[in-house]
Design a protein around this motif. Structure first.
Motif, PDB file in Angstrom:
ATOM      1  N   TYR A  22       1.163  -1.230   0.036  1.00 29.50           N
ATOM      2  CA  TYR A  22       0.063   0.302   0.154  1.00 29.50           C
ATOM      3  C   TYR A  22       0.967   1.189  -0.259  1.00 29.50           C
ATOM      4  O   TYR A  22       1.414   2.068   1.095  1.00 29.50           O
ATOM      5  N   TYR A  58      -4.140  -9.675  -4.564  1.00 27.71           N
ATOM      6  CA  TYR A  58      -3.577  -8.382  -4.972  1.00 27.71           C
ATOM      7  C   TYR A  58      -1.855  -8.304  -4.468  1.00 27.71           C
ATOM      8  O   TYR A  58      -1.696  -7.779  -4.452  1.00 27.71           O
ATOM      9  N   PRO A  62      -3.096  -3.119  -4.783  1.00 26.15           N
ATOM     10  CA  PRO A  62      -3.874  -2.478  -5.451  1.00 26.15           C
ATOM     11  C   PRO A  62      -3.317  -2.457  -6.354  1.00 26.15           C
ATOM     12  O   PRO A  62      -4.949  -2.151  -7.280  1.00 26.15           O
ATOM     13  N   LEU A  66      -5.273  -7.729 -10.272  1.00 28.96           N
ATOM     14  CA  LEU A  66      -6.024  -8.310  -9.857  1.00 28.96           C
ATOM     15  C   LEU A  66      -6.640  -9.350  -9.639  1.00 28.96           C
ATOM     16  O   LEU A  66      -7.343  -8.960 -11.429  1.00 28.96           O
ATOM     17  N   GLU A 113      -8.113 -10.772  -0.394  1.00 25.33           N
ATOM     18  CA  GLU A 113      -9.178 -10.394   0.148  1.00 25.33           C
ATOM     19  C   GLU A 113      -9.753 -11.667   0.252  1.00 25.33           C
ATOM     20  O   GLU A 113      -9.964 -12.216  -0.637  1.00 25.33           O
ATOM     21  N   SER A 170     -14.567  -0.137   1.064  1.00 24.44           N
ATOM     22  CA  SER A 170     -14.394   0.457  -0.595  1.00 24.44           C
ATOM     23  C   SER A 170     -15.224   1.862   0.433  1.00 24.44           C
ATOM     24  O   SER A 170     -15.161   2.359   0.956  1.00 24.44           O
ATOM     25  N   ARG A 239      -8.796  -4.709   2.157  1.00 24.31           N
ATOM     26  CA  ARG A 239      -9.780  -4.527   1.091  1.00 24.31           C
ATOM     27  C   ARG A 239      -8.401  -4.169   0.171  1.00 24.31           C
ATOM     28  O   ARG A 239      -7.078  -3.270   0.233  1.00 24.31           O
ATOM     29  N   ALA A 240      -8.040  -4.355  -1.335  1.00 22.43           N
ATOM     30  CA  ALA A 240      -7.449  -3.787  -2.712  1.00 22.43           C
ATOM     31  C   ALA A 240      -6.937  -2.220  -2.895  1.00 22.43           C
ATOM     32  O   ALA A 240      -8.094  -1.963  -3.999  1.00 22.43           O
ATOM     33  N   ARG A 241      -7.572  -1.237  -1.888  1.00 17.54           N
ATOM     34  CA  ARG A 241      -7.649  -0.139  -2.103  1.00 17.54           C
ATOM     35  C   ARG A 241      -6.151   0.232  -2.037  1.00 17.54           C
ATOM     36  O   ARG A 241      -4.770  -0.035  -1.211  1.00 17.54           O
TER      37      ARG A 241
END
Length: 298
Positions: A22, A58, A62, A66, A113, A170, A239-241
């Motif tokens: 991240y 991921y 992110p 994905l 996730e 999200s 989460r993949a944020r």
């Protein structure tokens, strides 16, 4: 050299622990593994228990590739439990079931996730919970989701059902309701009725159809995740944020007090304090005395 660690008697090779997953926060893969193993293992394992897991992977963060997988990933150890999943009469496959800390750390090392259905492997297509996914269309945000969630809470209460909430991790909000075991198709039909009623009562806020053109400025009440073949982000999953946001359980007071989108954004580093303060806010989902049948009119 890939570090080898032992978790509950299982030897695991953990790779690329210094890799930044991240970039916005500098959070490394090692920190992600620590989050799962040391911060949320107990409540997360309770929510994963006996539920086939689908993974959104991921591995490069992110901003990288994905990909969603339901099959056991290549190289899955033979000690990781898998279960045959039959979502349709003519279709079956095997999926991972994360039952213990070693399996959780192994899965987290893949950078995933966690997504699970509303039923357990021992009773496929028989739901023990209902889920409503409140998804805002810009410029709507989680603030509008909270308003819709409060309406739905009261509507569910009128049918003798109790709703609990978590952020999606999200943009939106998830409502979860413990149920007596009920066929998924019946739960889906009831959830659709709720979505239509929400649209009729709050037409300025709610849509119940997925059509993108209808959604700007409104909250899509997605009832479809109650279908046997669908899954929802598991409580406490990252989460993949851009940041390591968590699908975090929240109180109804927090929902009532939400005035800005940032009020209900929780990162990995927030969860130890929240668990110390609240425990698992979704713990009531496991209480058989709180599981209710759907109303007769459903």
């Amino acid at each position: 050299m890939t570090p080898i660690t032992e978790v509950e008697g299982r030897r695991l090779a953990l790779s690329n622990l210094d890799k930044v997953l991240y970039p916005a926060t500098g959070t490394t893969k090692g920190e992600v593994l620590h989050y799962y193993a040391a911060t949320v293992a107990a409540p997360l394992l309770a929510h994963l228990d006996d539920r086939p897991v689908s993974f959104l992977r991921y591995p490069d963060g992110p901003d990288g590739q994905l990909f969603f997988t339901k099959n056991p990933p290549p190289g899955t150890p033979d000690w990781v439990r898998t279960a045959e999943v039959r979502r349709h009469e003519a279709q079956s496959s095997r999926q991972v079931v994360v039952q213990d800390l070693a399996s959780l750390v192994w899965a987290a090392n893949l950078v995933v996730e966690f997504h699970t259905p509303q039923w357990r492997a021992e009773a496929p297509r028989i739901a023990d919970r209902l889920v409503l996914d409140l998804d805002p269309g810009a410029p709507a945000s989680i603030v509008e989701c909270c308003a819709v969630g409060l309406w739905l809470r009261e509507r569910l209460a009128a049918d003798g059902l109790t709703a609990y909430a978590k952020t999606s991790g999200s943009k939106g909000l998830h409502l979860l309701v413990p149920l007596a075991p009920t066929p998924s198709e019946q739960v889906s039909a009831y959830a659709r009725v709720l979505a239509v009623e929400a649209r009729n009562s709050l037409p300025e806020l709610v849509v119940h159809r997925m059509t993108r053109a209808l959604r700007p400025g409104k909250v899509f009440v997605d009832f479809s995740q109650n279908a046997a073949a669908k899954t929802t982000a598991t409580p406490y999953t990252l989460r993949a944020r851009a940041e390591p946001t968590v699908s975090a359980p929240v109180t109804w007071d927090e929902i009532e007090d939400c005035e800005a989108p940032g009020d209900l954004v929780f990162l990995a580093g927030d969860m130890a304090g929240r668990l110390e303060r609240y425990g698992d806010l979704l713990g009531p989902l496991f209480d058989p005395d709180l599981a209710r049948p759907l109303p007769d009119r459903a």
